[in-house]
Design an enzyme around this catalytic site. Structure first.
Site, PDB file in Angstrom:
ATOM      1  N   ASN A  30      14.676  -6.191 -22.406  1.00 41.17           N
ATOM      2  CA  ASN A  30      13.294  -5.938 -22.792  1.00 41.17           C
ATOM      3  C   ASN A  30      12.799  -4.720 -22.036  1.00 41.17           C
ATOM      4  O   ASN A  30      13.318  -4.397 -20.974  1.00 41.17           O
ATOM      5  CB  ASN A  30      12.411  -7.122 -22.369  1.00 41.17           C
ATOM      6  CG  ASN A  30      12.507  -8.269 -23.342  1.00 41.17           C
ATOM      7  OD1 ASN A  30      12.463  -8.085 -24.539  1.00 41.17           O
ATOM      8  ND2 ASN A  30      12.632  -9.462 -22.813  1.00 41.17           N
ATOM      9  N   ARG A  31      11.742  -4.116 -22.527  1.00 48.50           N
ATOM     10  CA  ARG A  31      11.073  -3.061 -21.769  1.00 48.50           C
ATOM     11  C   ARG A  31      10.204  -3.725 -20.716  1.00 48.50           C
ATOM     12  O   ARG A  31       9.285  -4.469 -21.054  1.00 48.50           O
ATOM     13  CB  ARG A  31      10.147  -2.272 -22.679  1.00 48.50           C
ATOM     14  CG  ARG A  31      10.839  -1.310 -23.565  1.00 48.50           C
ATOM     15  CD  ARG A  31       9.793  -0.448 -24.251  1.00 48.50           C
ATOM     16  NE  ARG A  31      10.345   0.109 -25.475  1.00 48.50           N
ATOM     17  CZ  ARG A  31      11.161   1.159 -25.486  1.00 48.50           C
ATOM     18  NH1 ARG A  31      11.500   1.779 -24.374  1.00 48.50           N
ATOM     19  NH2 ARG A  31      11.638   1.601 -26.631  1.00 48.50           N
TER      20      ARG A  31
END
Ligand code: C5P
Length: 227
Positions: A30-31
């Site tokens: 994920n960011r």
């Protein structure tokens, strides 16, 4: 001996993304910069708490006075969270990958003429929900995050109920908000008292200011519960 409003309290915090291997050189993630979780860990340590930060891969220095345990995958993160219990307060700020690759290769997957490799995904454990529903070791206060790009309060409310935590820190992470990787955050604190949910909307603040305000709110809540 620590002094401050959270002296004598054990706090566990997760932060950053998790990395789920596809093969030895590739991963799904994920960011997440980890900045908000690291700021909370620093504020809690300043408030005198005994802080354990379980962090996915991020490009940040260890906060002063905090025990940092670095992990890669969601399953590693859950194992370290479990090992850190019992604690008084747990804050789950990590952006955990929802899925991992079931058929992760032990060798680097090579390009072939026959097309692209199929990746089969399986669901990761939900760390927040697992700890919220713990029979023996549930912390006194369990706080989750909800990063949403639309219908923020609605999604955060259903997350609070579904996961069984006490509070949700909801933030808008749509690209226009600039929250992701940025230094500022606009949050709404959802608290649950049995069936009642209250929403406290805070103004835009730096991630350090959000951390200090959240730690202050925790300290006053815990103080009230224990008096
Ligand atoms: O990804 P999601 O929106 O469900 O995340 C909401 C909250 O649940 C966050 O606090 C996050 O840290 C936590 N979470 C978790 N384990 C997962 C997925 C999310 O602890 N596998």
């Amino acid at each position: 001996p620590h002094t401050g409003p959270l002296a004598g309290k054990k706090i566990l915090i997760t932060a950053g993304p998790t990395h789920e291997p596809i093969d030895p050189v590739r991963y799904i993630a994920n960011r997440s910069s980890g900045k908000q979780g690291y700021a909370i860990a620093a504020s809690a340590a300043e408030a005198g708490a005994d802080v354990t930060l379980i962090s996915g891969p991020v490009d940040l220095d260890d906060p002063v006075g905090v025990r940092v345990i670095r992990v890669e995958s969601a399953r590693d993160m859950l194992a370290q969270v479990d090992a850190a219990l019992p604690v008084d307060i747990a804050i789950f700020a990590a952006a955990v990958a929802d899925w991992r690759v079931a058929n992760a290769g032990e060798q680097k997957i090579k390009k072939t003429a026959s097309g692209m490799p199929p990746l089969q995904l399986v669901e990761n454990p939900d760390i927040l929900a697992t700890i919220s529903k713990h029979q023996q070791n549930r912390p006194q206060l369990v706080i989750g995050f909800a990063a949403e790009t639309q219908n923020l309060i609605e999604n955060a409310t259903s997350k609070l109920k579904r996961k069984g935590c006490d509070w949700i820190v909801a933030n808008d992470v749509s690209p226009a908000s600039g929250v992701m990787g940025g230094d500022r955050n606009t949050v709404h604190i959802l608290t649950r008292d049995k069936a009642d949910i209250a929403v406290d909307s805070w103004p835009v603040m730096t991630k350090e200011e959000v951390a200090d305000a959240l730690v202050a709110k925790i300290a006053s809540t815990i103080g009230q519960q224990n008096s």
